[in-house]
Scaffold this motif. Structure first.
Motif, PDB file in Angstrom:
ATOM      1  N   THR A  58      -4.883   7.625   2.404  1.00 53.40           N
ATOM      2  CA  THR A  58      -4.244   6.504   3.106  1.00 53.40           C
ATOM      3  C   THR A  58      -5.171   5.305   3.138  1.00 53.40           C
ATOM      4  O   THR A  58      -4.772   4.182   2.831  1.00 53.40           O
ATOM      5  CB  THR A  58      -3.859   6.919   4.538  1.00 53.40           C
ATOM      6  OG1 THR A  58      -2.974   8.041   4.474  1.00 53.40           O
ATOM      7  CG2 THR A  58      -3.210   5.776   5.289  1.00 53.40           C
ATOM      8  N   ALA A  73      -5.421   3.711  -0.246  1.00 56.02           N
ATOM      9  CA  ALA A  73      -4.238   2.897  -0.563  1.00 56.02           C
ATOM     10  C   ALA A  73      -4.311   1.544   0.131  1.00 56.02           C
ATOM     11  O   ALA A  73      -4.001   0.504  -0.464  1.00 56.02           O
ATOM     12  CB  ALA A  73      -2.965   3.643  -0.151  1.00 56.02           C
ATOM     13  N   SER A  99       0.797  -1.232   0.000  1.00 62.85           N
ATOM     14  CA  SER A  99       0.000   0.000   0.000  1.00 62.85           C
ATOM     15  C   SER A  99       0.827   1.278   0.000  1.00 62.85           C
ATOM     16  O   SER A  99       0.297   2.348  -0.307  1.00 62.85           O
ATOM     17  CB  SER A  99      -0.921   0.010   1.228  1.00 62.85           C
ATOM     18  OG  SER A  99      -0.155   0.110   2.419  1.00 62.85           O
ATOM     19  N   VAL A 150       1.930   2.537   2.752  1.00 62.09           N
ATOM     20  CA  VAL A 150       1.649   3.126   4.059  1.00 62.09           C
ATOM     21  C   VAL A 150       2.647   2.525   5.052  1.00 62.09           C
ATOM     22  O   VAL A 150       2.924   1.326   5.000  1.00 62.09           O
ATOM     23  CB  VAL A 150       0.194   2.816   4.494  1.00 62.09           C
ATOM     24  CG1 VAL A 150      -0.095   3.325   5.883  1.00 62.09           C
ATOM     25  CG2 VAL A 150      -0.785   3.405   3.489  1.00 62.09           C
ATOM     26  N   THR A 151       3.177   3.331   5.946  1.00 65.44           N
ATOM     27  CA  THR A 151       4.184   2.820   6.878  1.00 65.44           C
ATOM     28  C   THR A 151       3.583   1.830   7.872  1.00 65.44           C
ATOM     29  O   THR A 151       2.386   1.883   8.185  1.00 65.44           O
ATOM     30  CB  THR A 151       4.859   3.954   7.668  1.00 65.44           C
ATOM     31  OG1 THR A 151       3.896   4.542   8.555  1.00 65.44           O
ATOM     32  CG2 THR A 151       5.457   5.005   6.751  1.00 65.44           C
ATOM     33  N   THR A 175       2.055   3.631  10.830  1.00 71.45           N
ATOM     34  CA  THR A 175       0.734   4.184  10.547  1.00 71.45           C
ATOM     35  C   THR A 175      -0.321   3.085  10.540  1.00 71.45           C
ATOM     36  O   THR A 175      -1.409   3.252  11.101  1.00 71.45           O
ATOM     37  CB  THR A 175       0.735   4.946   9.208  1.00 71.45           C
ATOM     38  OG1 THR A 175       1.647   6.041   9.315  1.00 71.45           O
ATOM     39  CG2 THR A 175      -0.647   5.466   8.849  1.00 71.45           C
ATOM     40  N   PRO A 219      -7.333   7.667   9.641  1.00 70.87           N
ATOM     41  CA  PRO A 219      -6.539   7.795   8.418  1.00 70.87           C
ATOM     42  C   PRO A 219      -7.108   8.836   7.464  1.00 70.87           C
ATOM     43  O   PRO A 219      -8.316   9.065   7.420  1.00 70.87           O
ATOM     44  CB  PRO A 219      -6.623   6.399   7.794  1.00 70.87           C
ATOM     45  CG  PRO A 219      -7.881   5.835   8.322  1.00 70.87           C
ATOM     46  CD  PRO A 219      -8.070   6.414   9.694  1.00 70.87           C
ATOM     47  N   ARG A 220      -6.221   9.443   6.715  1.00 68.64           N
ATOM     48  CA  ARG A 220      -6.649  10.324   5.636  1.00 68.64           C
ATOM     49  C   ARG A 220      -7.327   9.469   4.578  1.00 68.64           C
ATOM     50  O   ARG A 220      -7.080   8.276   4.464  1.00 68.64           O
ATOM     51  CB  ARG A 220      -5.446  11.043   5.037  1.00 68.64           C
ATOM     52  CG  ARG A 220      -4.811  12.009   5.973  1.00 68.64           C
ATOM     53  CD  ARG A 220      -3.674  12.721   5.287  1.00 68.64           C
ATOM     54  NE  ARG A 220      -3.203  13.792   6.147  1.00 68.64           N
ATOM     55  CZ  ARG A 220      -1.944  14.111   6.299  1.00 68.64           C
ATOM     56  NH1 ARG A 220      -1.005  13.466   5.630  1.00 68.64           N
ATOM     57  NH2 ARG A 220      -1.608  15.095   7.097  1.00 68.64           N
TER      58      ARG A 220
END
Length: 95
Positions: free
Chosen positions: A61, A64, A40, A42-43, A46, A57-58
């Motif tokens: 985000t 994703a 994705s 994404v870390t 996160t 989450p945004r």
């Protein structure tokens, strides 16, 4: 200000996908957070915060994350009387 909307005594992300659904989706396809992070973008940190309801989450985000899981065969099930969930998407070769 709350990051969550309370619905039926349950905190629901305003994005319509619950942290529990993300964890369940990873379990269904046997993915670690690292696997989802790689797929994705994404870390891992996160993802951990989202899955533990520590952050909202945004939209980008969450998109994703859901796109990566859907590409791996996950189908998100919306609230339909029995509650939201996830399942493996039916493949065309399944009867």
């Amino acid at each position: 200000m709350s990051l969550f909307v309370t619905f039926n005594k349950m905190n629901v992300m305003k994005t319509d996908i619950l942290p529990q659904q993300i964890r369940a989706a990873r379990a269904l396809i046997d993915w670690t957070r690292e696997d989802l992070a790689n797929a994705s973008g994404v870390t891992v940190r996160t993802l951990a915060r989202i899955e533990s309801s520590q952050t909202l989450p945004r939209t980008a985000t969450l998109q994703a994350i859901s796109s990566a899981l859907e590409a791996a065969g996950i189908e998100f099930i919306s609230q339909n009387g029995a509650g939201p969930g996830v399942r493996l998407a039916r493949r065309l070769d399944d009867n």
